[in-house]
Structure formats: structure tokens, C-alpha cells
Design a protein around this motif. Structure first.
Motif, mmCIF file in Angstrom:
data_model
loop_
_atom_site.group_PDB
_atom_site.id
_atom_site.type_symbol
_atom_site.label_atom_id
_atom_site.label_comp_id
_atom_site.label_asym_id
_atom_site.label_seq_id
_atom_site.Cartn_x
_atom_site.Cartn_y
_atom_site.Cartn_z
ATOM 1 N N ASN A 138 1.356 -1.364 0.135
ATOM 2 C CA ASN A 138 -0.364 0.200 0.231
ATOM 3 C C ASN A 138 1.154 1.479 -0.186
ATOM 4 O OD1 ASN A 138 0.398 1.431 2.652
ATOM 5 N ND2 ASN A 138 0.143 -0.567 3.449
ATOM 6 N N ILE A 139 0.194 2.270 -0.972
ATOM 7 C CA ILE A 139 0.839 3.745 -0.239
ATOM 8 C C ILE A 139 0.015 4.454 -0.211
ATOM 9 C CG2 ILE A 139 2.142 5.387 -2.134
ATOM 10 C CD1 ILE A 139 2.568 2.511 -2.800
ATOM 11 N N ALA A 140 1.182 4.568 1.423
ATOM 12 C CA ALA A 140 0.044 5.991 1.746
ATOM 13 C C ALA A 140 0.167 7.262 1.249
ATOM 14 C CB ALA A 140 0.957 6.444 3.618
ATOM 15 N N LYS A 150 1.357 10.339 5.694
ATOM 16 C CA LYS A 150 2.054 9.949 5.800
ATOM 17 C C LYS A 150 2.106 9.674 7.414
ATOM 18 C CE LYS A 150 4.020 9.272 1.588
ATOM 19 N NZ LYS A 150 3.575 8.533 0.954
ATOM 20 N N SER A 186 -3.098 7.492 9.374
ATOM 21 C CA SER A 186 -2.306 7.363 7.931
ATOM 22 C C SER A 186 -3.751 7.094 7.269
ATOM 23 C CB SER A 186 -1.435 6.439 7.556
ATOM 24 O OG SER A 186 -1.242 5.182 8.287
ATOM 25 N N SER A 234 -3.919 5.455 3.117
ATOM 26 C CA SER A 234 -3.150 4.856 2.079
ATOM 27 C C SER A 234 -4.110 4.039 1.098
ATOM 28 C CB SER A 234 -2.350 3.743 2.680
ATOM 29 O OG SER A 234 -3.499 2.851 2.782
ATOM 30 N N THR A 281 -4.283 0.409 -1.177
ATOM 31 C CA THR A 281 -3.500 -0.407 -1.767
ATOM 32 C C THR A 281 -3.420 -1.280 -3.666
ATOM 33 O OG1 THR A 281 -5.327 -1.475 0.598
ATOM 34 C CG2 THR A 281 -4.409 -3.201 -1.227
ATOM 35 N N SER A 309 3.377 0.209 8.777
ATOM 36 C CA SER A 309 2.317 0.118 7.353
ATOM 37 C C SER A 309 1.679 -1.198 7.022
ATOM 38 C CB SER A 309 3.036 0.570 6.860
ATOM 39 O OG SER A 309 3.981 0.634 6.030
ATOM 40 N N ARG A 347 -2.689 -1.710 6.935
ATOM 41 C CA ARG A 347 -3.495 -1.217 5.840
ATOM 42 C C ARG A 347 -3.443 -2.210 4.834
ATOM 43 N NH1 ARG A 347 -0.058 4.340 6.369
ATOM 44 N NH2 ARG A 347 1.464 2.902 4.829
ATOM 45 N N THR A 400 3.707 10.723 -4.529
ATOM 46 C CA THR A 400 4.351 10.746 -2.643
ATOM 47 C C THR A 400 5.187 10.136 -3.207
ATOM 48 O OG1 THR A 400 3.311 10.187 -0.979
ATOM 49 C CG2 THR A 400 2.659 8.803 -3.186
ATOM 50 N N ASP A 404 7.987 7.231 -0.596
ATOM 51 C CA ASP A 404 8.095 6.993 0.942
ATOM 52 C C ASP A 404 9.527 6.798 0.847
ATOM 53 O OD1 ASP A 404 5.161 6.334 1.177
ATOM 54 O OD2 ASP A 404 5.425 5.037 0.170
#
Ligand code: PMV
Length: 322
Positions: free
Chosen positions: A10-12, A15, A31, A33, A35, A139, A142, A276, A278
Motif C-alpha cells: 500500500n502507498i500512504a 503518511k 495514516s 493509504s 492498496t 504500515s 493497511r 508521493t 516513501d
């Protein structure tokens, strides 16, 4: 006592960076996110192998002592409920580079806890699985859910839930891979350095609830511009806090920076896309599906971008046939 599970990274968008309790791995902020699909970790757990001690194989090879011990910590959390649990052989495969800022620990632990629980015939409910996954990687809970997901702080615990189904707002994500090397400072070390030395850490934590609220509102309304604004702000604030640590943490390389300017140029020209980043140098561009080809082509042209991966939004972790 065997099972296989699959989970996606997954990408927040808002964050998580910083912990209030290292032992319980309790995050300082909530946070939000998304998926992904396409990228996946598939993990098989076998408690019937007769092994003397827990073993981890990653992409077919015996994993390092450090990675094996993180998996053992996770298995030991299940042993609190099932003290008789024998040693496990865990085989995990990632369809993407491990530990390079593509959230392999999130999908890895989400797949692991899901597979272990299935191998034990699901003795633990969702709340306990969230707690175990979070202790292993902040994380990763999520990735237990699909689509748009919020991890919320509730007292001294956390909950996770899908706040919008992926079919209700089918965004795409284009990942510009700018390096396949493992990151030099892991997220836990980076967060602790930021918490203990960055003059901006307190400001970062203080503004998080407002960012979460803005993102929730944007997601509920399907407001792309508003989501773009809050997601880029959250990403840049997290990195600004980390850069102001002593010594400063710079996760980006030149192509990361070129990429973020390119994404902003595209958005300035009317393409619905935002970025975004990370704890690594990969740039993730989130866009409306009609813009994906344009975004992928623009990012592929940047010198230093070694690969472009396209994803849609994916489902939460699930048990699959072995
Ligand atoms: O779950 P961890 O310990 O790998 O930390 C994740 C940190 C970020 O990816 C930078 C932000 C986030 O919320 O995913």
C-alpha cells in the motif's frame, strides 16, 4: 497446519512517520493509504515441516538473520495465543524489489499474519491480526484491507478499515523506480532519528489530524485536486521533517526530484496526477486512469528512471490455494 496468503503493498497518501512506543510499535500519527494491485507478496506458512527453528525463504533463498528474526517475532506473537505452535517454514515471494521503498514489509507482514491465522484455522479476529501486523511493520495493517484505507489511533491501539471501495474511485498508480538498491536507512531508524533530533518533528505530528480530515473529505467527495494537495503536502512535510534531522535524512535521488517536478508540470497542464514518495527514492504518481499512459510515458523519459510499473487499486490480504 499450512496455508498460503497473498497481500499487496500500500502507498500512504497521508503518511505515518514516528512512533510513540517502540516496543509496541505504536505510531504517533494515523495514516490513509491506497492498496495496490499488480505488485504482490505471496507467503506460504508450514507448521508441519518438522523444522527445529523458524525458517524464512525469500524469493527462493534462505533469508538473512535479520529478516528471519523479524518473522520469528511475528510468529512468537501468535505463540502467545498458541504456546504449543511448532517451528514454521515460511516461504515468501515478492513480485518486486524488496526493501527499496515499495512497501515490501507492508505486504510481507500482511500476507504472513493472514497465512498464519489461516494455518491455525483462524483463531484470531481482525483486531488481534491488526495488532500483530502493526507490531511487525506499522504500515502493514493497511494492506489487510483493499481500496482506500485508514489506520486510526484509538487509545493505545490502532484500527484499520477500508474507507472507500476501490471500484468507487478507480485511481491508477505509476511507480517510477529510480534505484533497485535496498534503502540505506530503514524506516524505524529514520523515524527515531527524526523524532529525537528534528526540530520539525513536533510540527509534523501536530498537523497530521488536519491532513487526515482533509484526505477523508477529499476521498468521500472524489475530489482529485483536494486529494492531490493534501497528499503532496503530507509527503513533503514528512520528508522535510526527516531532512531536518541530525544528520539529515535524504531518501531522494536526482530522478526522484525530476519526477516530482514533471508530475507538477503535468498537473499544471491539466493532467489529473499527483506524487508521493516513501522512505526510498521511488516516485509514485497517482492519477486518473485516463491519464495513466501520459504519466507513464513522461516518467519513463526521465534520466535515471530504470523502470516504470503501472498499478491499479487492489484488494486486501487474502488466503489463496497453496
Ligand atoms: O511500516 P514501516 O515501518 O515500513 O513505515 C512506513 C513509512 C512510510 O512508508 C514512509 C510512510 C507510510 O505511511 O507508509
Amino acid at each position: 497446519m499450512r496455508a498460503t496468503a497473498i497481500a499487496h503493498p500500500n502507498i500512504a497518501l497521508v503518511k505515518y512517520w514516528g512512533k510513540v512506543d517502540l516496543t509496541r510499535n505504536l505510531p504517533a500519527v494515523g495514516s490513509i493509504s491506497i492498496t495496490l494491485d499488480t505488485l504482490a507478496t505471496t507467503t506460504r506458512v508450514d507448521f508441519d515441516s518438522g523444522a527445529d527453528s523458524d525458517q524464512l525463504f525469500l524469493d527462493g533463498d534462505r533469508a538473512s538473520a535479520e529478516r528471519t528474526s523479524r518473522v520469528r517475532v511475528c510468529l512468537d506473537l501468535f505463540r502467545r495465543f498458541r504456546p504449543d505452535l511448532p517451528a514454521a517454514v515460511v516461504e515468501s515471494e515478492n513480485s518486486f524489489p524488496t526493501a527499496a521503498g515499495l512497501a515490501s514489509s507492508a505486504s510481507g507482514f500482511a500476507a504472513l499474519v493472514t497465512a498464519v491465522n489461516a494455518a491455525l484455522e483462524s483463531p484470531l479476529g481482525a483486531d488481534r491480526l491488526v495488532e500483530i501486523a502493526r507490531r511487525c511493520s506499522g504500515s502493514s495493517p493497511r494492506s489487510l484491507c483493499g481500496g482506500f484505507v485508514e489506520l486510526a489511533l484509538v487509545g493505545d491501539s490502532t484500527t484499520v478499515r477500508s474507507i472507500l471501495d476501490r471500484r468507487d474511485w478507480p485511481l491508477d498508480v505509476v511507480i517510477a523506480v529510480t534505484s533497485k538498491a535496498a534503502k540505506t536507512v530503514g524506516s524505524t531508524d529514520g523515524m527515531e532519528l527524526t523524532r529525537t533530533t528534528s526540530p520539525f518533528y513536533h510540527a509534523w505530528v501536530t498537523r497530521s489530524p488536519g491532513d487526515l480530515e482533509a484526505a477523508r473529505t477529499a476521498i468521500a467527495a472524489g475530489d482529485f485536486e483536494a486529494l492531490a494537495a493534501v497528499a503532496e503536502a503530507s509527503c513533503l512535510a514528512m520528508h522535510a521533517a526527516a531532512m531536518a534531522a541530525r544528520p539529515g535524512l535524504v531518501y531522494w535521488n536526482g530522478a526522484t526530484v525530476e519526477g516530482l517536478h514533471r508530475v507538477r508540470e503535468l498537473r499544471g497542464g491539466g493532467t489529473p496526477v499527483f506524487f508521493t514518495i516513501d522512505a526510498g527514492p521511488q516516485l509514485k504518481a497517482v492519477c486518473e486512469p485516463g491519464a495513466t499512459d501520459r504519466v507513464a510515458a513522461a516518467l519513463a523519459e526521465i534520466p535515471g528512471v530504470v523502470e516504470v510499473i503501472r498499478c491499479g487499486l487492489g484488494d486486501g490480504a487474502m488466503v489463496v490455494e497453496a
